[in-house]
Every structure is written in C-alpha cells, then in structure tokens.
Scaffold this active site. Sequence first.
Site, PDB file in Angstrom:
ATOM      1  N   GLY B 224      21.731  68.223  13.980  1.00  0.00           N
ATOM      2  CA  GLY B 224      22.918  67.969  13.160  1.00  0.00           C
ATOM      3  C   GLY B 224      23.439  66.561  13.354  1.00  0.00           C
ATOM      4  O   GLY B 224      22.686  65.628  13.683  1.00  0.00           O
ATOM      5  N   SER B 225      24.756  66.428  13.249  1.00  0.00           N
ATOM      6  CA  SER B 225      25.360  65.096  13.230  1.00  0.00           C
ATOM      7  C   SER B 225      25.211  64.344  14.549  1.00  0.00           C
ATOM      8  O   SER B 225      25.400  63.128  14.582  1.00  0.00           O
ATOM      9  CB  SER B 225      26.839  65.221  12.880  1.00  0.00           C
ATOM     10  OG  SER B 225      26.964  65.864  11.640  1.00  0.00           O
ATOM     11  N   THR B 226      24.880  65.077  15.660  1.00  0.00           N
ATOM     12  CA  THR B 226      24.712  64.338  16.918  1.00  0.00           C
ATOM     13  C   THR B 226      23.567  63.343  16.801  1.00  0.00           C
ATOM     14  O   THR B 226      23.539  62.332  17.500  1.00  0.00           O
ATOM     15  CB  THR B 226      24.444  65.287  18.108  1.00  0.00           C
ATOM     16  OG1 THR B 226      23.290  66.071  17.809  1.00  0.00           O
ATOM     17  CG2 THR B 226      25.617  66.206  18.351  1.00  0.00           C
ATOM     18  N   PHE B 227      22.628  63.612  15.872  1.00  0.00           N
ATOM     19  CA  PHE B 227      21.493  62.704  15.711  1.00  0.00           C
ATOM     20  C   PHE B 227      21.917  61.391  15.061  1.00  0.00           C
ATOM     21  O   PHE B 227      21.188  60.408  15.096  1.00  0.00           O
ATOM     22  CB  PHE B 227      20.397  63.389  14.888  1.00  0.00           C
ATOM     23  CG  PHE B 227      19.089  62.640  14.890  1.00  0.00           C
ATOM     24  CD1 PHE B 227      18.231  62.719  15.975  1.00  0.00           C
ATOM     25  CD2 PHE B 227      18.724  61.840  13.810  1.00  0.00           C
ATOM     26  CE1 PHE B 227      17.035  62.015  15.985  1.00  0.00           C
ATOM     27  CE2 PHE B 227      17.531  61.134  13.817  1.00  0.00           C
ATOM     28  CZ  PHE B 227      16.680  61.222  14.909  1.00  0.00           C
ATOM     29  N   LYS B 228      23.106  61.386  14.461  1.00  0.00           N
ATOM     30  CA  LYS B 228      23.571  60.167  13.790  1.00  0.00           C
ATOM     31  C   LYS B 228      23.644  59.001  14.764  1.00  0.00           C
ATOM     32  O   LYS B 228      23.571  57.838  14.376  1.00  0.00           O
ATOM     33  CB  LYS B 228      24.928  60.412  13.132  1.00  0.00           C
ATOM     34  CG  LYS B 228      24.792  61.265  11.874  1.00  0.00           C
ATOM     35  CD  LYS B 228      26.122  61.745  11.344  1.00  0.00           C
ATOM     36  CE  LYS B 228      25.896  62.636  10.116  1.00  0.00           C
ATOM     37  NZ  LYS B 228      27.108  63.380   9.743  1.00  0.00           N
TER      38      LYS B 228
END
Lengths: 469, 496
Positions: B224-228
């Site tokens: 999810g957004s942690t990969f951003k």
Amino acid sequence: MSSASNTTVSTGGLPSRRNTELAMLVFAVVIPVFAYANVGLAKDETLPAGMLGYGLGLGLLAGVAHLVVRRYAPYADPLLLPIATLLNGLGLVLIWRLDQEPTITDPDFGGDGPMAANQLLWSTVGVALFLGTLMLLKDHRILQRYTYISMVVALALLVAPMVPGLGRQVHGARIWVALPGVGSLQPGEFAKIVIAVFFAGYLMVKRDALALASRRFMGLYLPRGRDMGPILVVWAVSLMILIFETDLGTSLLFFGVFIVMLYVATERTSWIVFGLLLSATGAVLVAQTSPHVGERVDNWLHPLALENDNVTETAQVMYSFGSGGLFGSGLGQGYSRLIGGIAPKSDYILATVGEELGLAGLMAVIILYGLLIERGMRTALAARDPFGKLLCVGLTGCFALQIFVVTGGVTGLIPLTGMTMPFLAQGGSSVIANWALIALLLRISDTARRPAPAPAPSLDAEQTQVVRA
Amino acid sequence: MNKPMRRVAVFCGLLILALLARVNWVQFVQADELQNDTHNRRVAIEMFAHPRGDIIVDGEPITGSVETEGSDFRYKRTYTDGAMWAPVTGYASQAFGSNLLENVEDPILTGDDDRLFFNNTIDMLTGEEPSGGNVVTTLNADAQRAAYEGLTNAGNGEAVRGAVAAMDPRTGAVLALASTPSYDPSDFAGNSEEDGEAWAAVQEENDPNNPMLNRALRETYPPGSTFKVVTAAAALENGLVDDVDEHTDTPVPYYLPDTDHQELSNETEGRCENASLRIALIDSCNSVFGNLSATLGNDTMQEMAEEFGYNQGDDLQIPVRVEESVYPDDNRPQNAMAGIGQASNRATPLQMAMVAAAVANNGTLMEPYMVDQLVAPNLNVIEQHEPREMSHPISAETAHELQSAMESVVNDGPPQSAQIDGVRVGGKTGTAQRGENNSEPPYAWFISYAMTDEGSPVAVAVVVEDAGVDRDTISGSGLAAPIAHDVMQAVLDSDN
C-alpha cells in the site's frame, strides 16, 4: 564301521578333563554375572539387587551339573557343559535386560510381565532334565530299543499343534500347544530330539539296503523305489508342517537332518542330490501357494520397506544391527525395545546382542555356537557304535541347522523362519529340550572317550595262582 | 561312516562362516546406512537425548528442556511466552520436527555441530552429560512484548491477524518479530496424543487464521501507501524532483497510462494537484506517486525496489529464510499501481521495516540478522555476527530529504499517535486494498523510525490484516501507528 580311520579314539586312558570343565564353568558363570552387573549399572547406575541371587542360582546349577557329570559321565567332553551354561546365562541376562523396558513387559503394551524369573525357572527344569538324563541313561544304546516308539512320539508331537483346541497360533505360526495349568509348549523343540533317535535307529538297520541296493543312473546311484518310501514320508510330513503349521523352520530342519543322517549312514552322495531336488520342489510348491511364506520372502528381499507407513519388525531388527556397529552400545544402552514385545523371543534376541554387544559380541556368540557344533561333530567321529554316531551327528546337525536358519534369518541372509535361538531366546520348551540334547551329547562322548575296560582276568592265570598257592 | 561325517562337519563350518560373513556385512559395511536411515527412530531419540541448548533474548533463555517420562525421548522442549516468541523460535517437537531458529540452528542446539567437537570430547572424558550450545539473538524482549500485545489488543478482544517487524537501522539487528494469531510451541513439543491434537488444531485446514504462519517473515502483502517512500526515493535519486518541497507535475484527476480514462483516485483530494513529495506523502496522494512510477518506468522502479531488498529469491536469510518480496515486470498501468504499493507489488513486513531502516540510516541498508552469537555449553563464543552492509539504495542527501518528509507525515499528518517526546519520528501510513474491487477489508500498514542524536535505534513495520472493526476505522494511522509507537518507545526505553 570305518572307525579304524579314526585318530581321535585311542584305547589308552584319556585324561577325564573334568578339572578343565570346572575351570571353564567358573568363567561361564562369572561372565554372565558381570554382564548382569553391567546392565544394572547402565540402567540405574547401581548394582542390580538380584545380582547375588542370580549369580548363586547360575553357579548352583552349573556346580550341580558339574558334580553329576563328574560322577556319571567322567570322560565326557569338557567344553559342552561350559558353553551351554554360558549361553544360557547370557540368555538370562539379555531377557532380564529386556525386562527393564516397560514397552516390552508392560501388559498395557501387550507384554506378559517380566520374563527373566520364569526363564531361570525353566532353565532349572532344563538342567534337572539334563541331570536326570545323565543319571538314568547309563548307555545311549538303550535308546535304540525305542526306535519305532520314537517315531510315533515324534509324529504325535509334530501333529499336536494342528489338533483343534490344543494347538495355538502365535505370530503367524501354529507351533504351540496349550497345556492347562502349565502354559504353552513348543512340541517341535522336543520332536527334534525324538526324531533324531528314530532316524538313527531306523538308518542303522536299513543303511546297508539303502546304500547297496541301488541302480546306477547318469552316474548317480539311485535308491530303489521301496527304499524311497520312508524318505517320501518324511518329505510329506515336513511339507504338512509347513503348510498347516506355517512353520518354515521346523520343516526345513527335519528334512535337512534326515538328508544329513541318510548321507552319513549310506555314504552315498546321490541321497543329497535327491534330497535337494525334493526340497526345491517342496519350496517352489509352497512358495506359490502359501501367502505366509511369500510374505516372509518379500520381507527378506526388502527388509526396510514400510508396511502401511509403519516400520516393520524386520526393519527394526536391521536398524538394531546397524546401530550396534563394531562394538555396540553396551549392555542396557541400546534401543532394541523398538522391535517390540517380540524382542526377547525366538530369533529376535540376536538383535539385542548385535546392538548392545556389537559385531564383536555377536561374532563371539556365533563362534560359541560353532564351538558347540564342532564338539558335537567330534563326538560323533569319536563314537564307537553306529547308532551313537548317527544319533550324535543327527543331534548336532539339527542344532547347526537351527543356528544357521535362525541367525541367517534374523540377519537377512535367508528368509526369516521364526525358530528359537537355543539357550539365548526366551521360552521354556526350547531351553528344556536343548539341555536334554546337551545331556545326550555328553552321554555319547563319555562312552566314546571312556577307556576300554581292562581285559577280564584270564581263567588260566587264576588257576595257576591257585596251584601256586 | 566317518568320511561323510567329516564332510558334514565341514559343511557346518561353512554355515558358521557364512553367518560370520553376513553379520560383518550388516554390522560393518551397512552399519552407517542403517544407523542414519530416516526411519531409524534412534536418530530422533538422539536429538532429544540431551538437554537442548537455549535460545537467548536479552540474556534470558526463552526456551528450556524438561526431562520426561514414558517416552523414547528423554527431554522435551519448553518455551517461555511461547506464543509471543513463536515467530522467532519456531518449534522443536518430538513428533513433528522443527522449524525457524530451532531448525536452522539445530546442530548447535543439539550439540552436534563440528565446532563443538572439542567441547563434546571433554564432556565425554570428564563424564559430564553432553548438552547443546546456546543461540543468542538480537531481539529486544520489551519491543517484542509491545509488538505482540499491540497486535493482540488491536482487535477489541478478537483474534487479529497481523505482524510487526522491527530492526536496528544502524546494524540490521532484528529487534522484534511478532505475528498474530500465534501458537504456543510448548503445546505440541512432546509426542503424546494431546500433542497431536494441539498440532492438528493449529493447522491451516482446522484454523482459518493459520496461526502457524509466520506473518512477519513468511507472508507477503501489498504494502500500500508505505511503498510510496520507495517511489519517492526513486524520484529523488533519478532527478525527477530535486527536493521534497519541489512541486511535481501531477494532474488531478490522474488517469492510469494506456487506459481509457481509468482514474487513480485519491483518498483525500485538495492538495494533491502538482503536490510536492512532502505534501503528497502527508496526504498520501495516489495520483502523485502513480504518475512518478509511470514516468520512471518499470525497470527503474524495479531497480530501486531491489536495492531496498526486493526480488532476492531465497537469498535473504537472517538466518531463518525470509519470503521473497516481489516487484515484478509489469505493463505501464500495473507499474503505476505498483508504485503506490498495489497490483503485483508484494512485501513482507520485514521488507518494509528494511525500507524505513535504510532511510533512517542515511541511505545505507544493513543486512538484517537475528542471531548475534552462537555460544558453546562452556560459554565460549564460537560465532559472533558482524553487522554487514547489504546495499546503498539512496544517497545521504536523498535520505535526509525523505527523513524530513516522513517526519512531517508524523508531525502534521494523520498518524500523530506515533509521535514520541524528545525524539524525531518519521513514518508513513498505508491502507492496502484487497479483494476484487476492494471487496475485502483492507490491510492497515504503518512503517516508521525513531531518530535520536546518535542515529536511529529502531525502524518498524506494522501490518494489521483484518482487525474486525468497521471499515472506516481501518487505517494505518488508527490501528498500526499506535503499535509502532509502543515498539519504538520500548526500544528507546531499553536503550537508556
């Protein structure tokens, strides 16, 4: 009788060797006592409580046996009694050692409780029979009178397990007879002695007819049809034992012993060829019809194969041998309990020897048996009468075949037969019968080695003396 | 009669010789093979014949051995707080074998390791009972407890599926590995019927929650957004943007490339159009990072992910094997989705802790490890782990830019529950969608690090699969961030 070529017999007074026997007996008692202590130290780190009683018991049995031999068979072979005592003593230790495994003795796991005490009792009965035989049977030739009675007794013993209500099937083989109040009995163990008596008596009478009246065919002397009768009868009986009692070992033993005795009596190689042909025919016949034998052969060819995802007894035995290695784990420190409740019985006791005493110990045990057989054969050679020779070679041959079939079977040399390892394995019938067998061998060897009686004083000499007086 | 008799005697001699030859064959030639046969129970008996060495955390053993009765196996494994430590220790069962550390370090624990040979010989000579060596881990008991209890309490009493991985960014030392629901390896350490039942009960087919799954190391999730954070790193490293405050060129609505106006929508609209990386991270703008990933392309994104530890096959062993995190080859729209941690992008919790750790350690990723020392029974150290650099995914400048942005996320964004007094905390939330058309409850993620004057002592990744709470409340900041806070706090407290 070709005893002229026999160099082991001399008419001179042989030393009786009783003191040699006594010295050997001391070792035969001390070694098992040390083994007993060894098991106790390994299992509980203390000397076992029963050690003194056990040592005294074994020592007493050996001592009394020695005294009786000294009195009643003074010229008997000095090695037979110590070897039998040592093997019996080691057997008691091994059984007691396996008694320490709850998975073998605990009734919860299908065990019958500790077995060593009973085995000591049976050993005592065996030694008593040994003593009785030596004291009552002054000359083995007396047995010759009972040739045909022996035949009837032997057949009765062999057929007994087949009688409904009397016979019991244990571990797939119907070789047991239930005796109310006493327990169960393996009549085959006794039959092997009785049948040797019958064969010896019968062959002594018929040997000339069997040896001389034959036709030459393709370089072999073939027996006449009417002489073949008894052989075919023995062959048929051994096949019957195999088929109805599913007892591969006993049938092989009887037929084998008969062929050996026939060969010795007639000195004709053709009998061996003939016997081998009959055995091969019988083996092929049975292997194709009996599922029990087929299973044994399968186990032999694939000892480590799983059965329903479980490790078989055969595989457990092989693991025991392999894990023992050269010098073994030491008494009391192996895992032959994995074989299960059958570990102290029949052939499987050797797995414990192999695992805990190692290759060295197992070879020592086999050599002890080899020595016993060698002494038996020597006695047969030395015996002066044909009946004694035949009986002795029969009994020893029987013993040798049994050792081979049992040890070969359990180590995977030949298919397993389920016979009992003499003296070592748990079981009353076996130990009693084998003590009787040793007694007969001692009796024959005593007769063989006894110095010829001094010539009777000549009548003339007496008279001369009278005149002189 | 004597001539045939002699022949019979010779024949009997041959029989005895054949027996002697055969026993030599079985007990000498075949002995090794039979001894070590897999079905020979003696092999297993030997494994439990002596007290097994212990696994040590903070100087205290978390395992033990007790003598047992009524079995082939003399000793049985025991565990202290077994369920909490199961993702670290694994199990060593008389009946069911072993896994994780119990399996990987088995030679040391049983004492069979060659390096213990001298020790064993001395034991044999002095008559001392042989025993196994100890495995000293890098774990931090307080952090582990905070992680495990945080996960257990997250579901309002119900079993929550989730995992926490924490490590020291400066060395790579793993500080916490929690996975829930868990199992107690003590329950089936023996080989009784109860052990068998306990084993059966925790198998996947009997328990849909699959307690035996080590979610911290062996399960991959869309991050999810942690990969951003990784996408931002790639954009900075490749010069797409110069710093985290520079405006990006991002339209709103943003349509996925090569699609017929398929919009990559944002959770919070407003500030996302042409947003800077800092704002885009705070508001978690899908449009910004989808666009960056599409612009950078699949190859560049893959390279950056691999620098952080993705696509390593089975090479990542700490020494327990870590499941591979993947950023695969994909087409442009899928690659744009992967850039925001969706689509084919899958990562283990430890992988995302490594991302936070690399940023916190100024761009250097240290190789994660959980065994510090192997110790012989006489307490001699026979192996000491030296921290190793695994890769250098980003420059120190990029790392400082990202730290600044991630700290803004915690200070100004939703996950303010992760803040800790006196230290700088940087983090990133994530809410990964799952199921077709987002039909199932999403995964709540949070990755963060704490920074002191002596560098960063802890980076942590938390994932909560399905907390059994209302869909609206599932968010990285609401569920995962408080757990991360407690873990970081525990590490900071124990450092002082």
